[in-house]
Write a protein that holds these residues in place. Structure first.
Motif, short mmCIF file in Angstrom:
data_model
loop_
_atom_site.label_atom_id
_atom_site.label_comp_id
_atom_site.label_asym_id
_atom_site.label_seq_id
_atom_site.Cartn_x
_atom_site.Cartn_y
_atom_site.Cartn_z
N ILE A 59 0.86 -1.19 0.00
CA ILE A 59 0.00 0.00 0.00
C ILE A 59 0.90 1.24 0.00
O ILE A 59 1.70 1.44 0.92
CB ILE A 59 -0.94 0.00 1.22
N PRO A 60 0.79 2.09 -1.03
CA PRO A 60 1.67 3.27 -1.12
C PRO A 60 1.65 4.16 0.11
O PRO A 60 2.70 4.66 0.54
CB PRO A 60 1.14 4.02 -2.35
N GLU A 61 0.48 4.37 0.70
CA GLU A 61 0.39 5.24 1.87
C GLU A 61 1.12 4.64 3.07
O GLU A 61 1.72 5.38 3.88
CB GLU A 61 -1.08 5.49 2.24
N ILE A 62 1.10 3.33 3.21
CA ILE A 62 1.83 2.66 4.29
C ILE A 62 3.32 2.84 4.09
O ILE A 62 4.05 3.20 5.02
CB ILE A 62 1.46 1.16 4.37
N GLN A 63 3.78 2.60 2.87
CA GLN A 63 5.21 2.76 2.59
C GLN A 63 5.66 4.19 2.84
O GLN A 63 6.71 4.43 3.45
CB GLN A 63 5.52 2.34 1.16
N SER A 64 4.87 5.15 2.39
CA SER A 64 5.21 6.56 2.58
C SER A 64 5.30 6.91 4.07
O SER A 64 6.26 7.56 4.51
CB SER A 64 4.17 7.43 1.90
N GLY A 65 4.31 6.47 4.83
CA GLY A 65 4.31 6.76 6.27
C GLY A 65 5.48 6.13 6.99
O GLY A 65 6.12 6.77 7.84
N LYS A 67 8.37 5.27 5.70
CA LYS A 67 9.60 5.96 5.28
C LYS A 67 9.77 7.28 6.04
O LYS A 67 10.87 7.62 6.46
CB LYS A 67 9.59 6.20 3.78
N LYS A 68 8.66 8.00 6.23
CA LYS A 68 8.72 9.26 6.98
C LYS A 68 9.15 9.02 8.43
O LYS A 68 9.76 9.87 9.05
CB LYS A 68 7.38 9.98 6.94
N LEU A 69 8.80 7.84 8.94
CA LEU A 69 9.19 7.48 10.31
C LEU A 69 10.57 6.83 10.37
O LEU A 69 11.02 6.37 11.40
CB LEU A 69 8.15 6.52 10.91
N ARG A 70 11.23 6.78 9.19
CA ARG A 70 12.60 6.25 9.03
C ARG A 70 12.69 4.74 9.27
O ARG A 70 13.72 4.24 9.71
CB ARG A 70 13.58 7.01 9.91
N PHE A 71 11.59 4.04 9.01
CA PHE A 71 11.64 2.58 9.03
C PHE A 71 12.36 2.10 7.78
O PHE A 71 12.32 2.77 6.74
CB PHE A 71 10.24 1.98 9.06
N GLU A 72 12.99 0.97 7.86
CA GLU A 72 13.63 0.36 6.71
C GLU A 72 13.04 -1.02 6.49
O GLU A 72 12.74 -1.73 7.45
CB GLU A 72 15.14 0.25 6.93
N SER A 73 12.85 -1.39 5.23
CA SER A 73 12.26 -2.67 4.92
C SER A 73 12.62 -3.12 3.51
O SER A 73 12.68 -2.28 2.60
CB SER A 73 10.73 -2.61 5.05
N PRO A 74 12.86 -4.41 3.32
CA PRO A 74 13.10 -4.90 1.95
C PRO A 74 11.83 -4.82 1.10
O PRO A 74 11.89 -4.97 -0.12
CB PRO A 74 13.53 -6.35 2.17
N TYR A 75 10.68 -4.56 1.69
CA TYR A 75 9.43 -4.45 0.96
C TYR A 75 9.22 -3.08 0.31
O TYR A 75 8.33 -2.91 -0.50
CB TYR A 75 8.23 -4.74 1.88
N PHE A 76 10.04 -2.09 0.69
CA PHE A 76 9.86 -0.75 0.14
C PHE A 76 10.20 -0.75 -1.33
O PHE A 76 11.21 -1.29 -1.76
CB PHE A 76 10.75 0.26 0.87
N LYS A 77 9.32 -0.08 -2.10
CA LYS A 77 9.58 0.13 -3.53
C LYS A 77 10.33 1.45 -3.67
O LYS A 77 10.09 2.39 -2.95
CB LYS A 77 8.28 0.15 -4.30
N ASN A 78 11.18 1.50 -4.64
CA ASN A 78 11.94 2.75 -4.88
C ASN A 78 11.14 3.73 -5.69
O ASN A 78 10.25 3.55 -6.34
CB ASN A 78 13.27 2.45 -5.56
#
Length: 78
Positions: A59-65, A67-78
């Motif tokens: 979910i784009p909004e989950i990834q954006s949120g 990332k803003k919280l500086r979480f890191e994950s292999p699930y993040f799309k570039n």
């Protein structure tokens, strides 16, 4: 483990988890509600395949949120 070994006979039956209980008051209902069972099925599937987590992380909004919280994950799309 506590639920299984210590409370299993009080909070679990042939239909799954009971509807409600209070450990503090030593109160355990004998009824079941289907709404409780739905979340159990989702948890089992997520444990088996990770499907729920993968869908959530797409979910784009989950990834954006996150990332803003500086979480890191292999699930993040570039």
């Amino acid at each position: 483990e506590h639920f299984y070994y210590n409370l299993g006979n009080k909070i679990w039956s042939e239909y799954g988890f009971v509807d409600a209980f209070s450990i503090d008051k030593n109160w355990f209902t004998k009824s079941h509600l289907a709404i409780d069972q739905g979340s159990i099925i989702a948890m089992i599937e997520n444990y088996r395949t990770g499907l729920i987590w993968k869908l959530f992380m797409n979910i784009p909004e989950i990834q954006s949120g996150l990332k803003k919280l500086r979480f890191e994950s292999p699930y993040f799309k570039n």
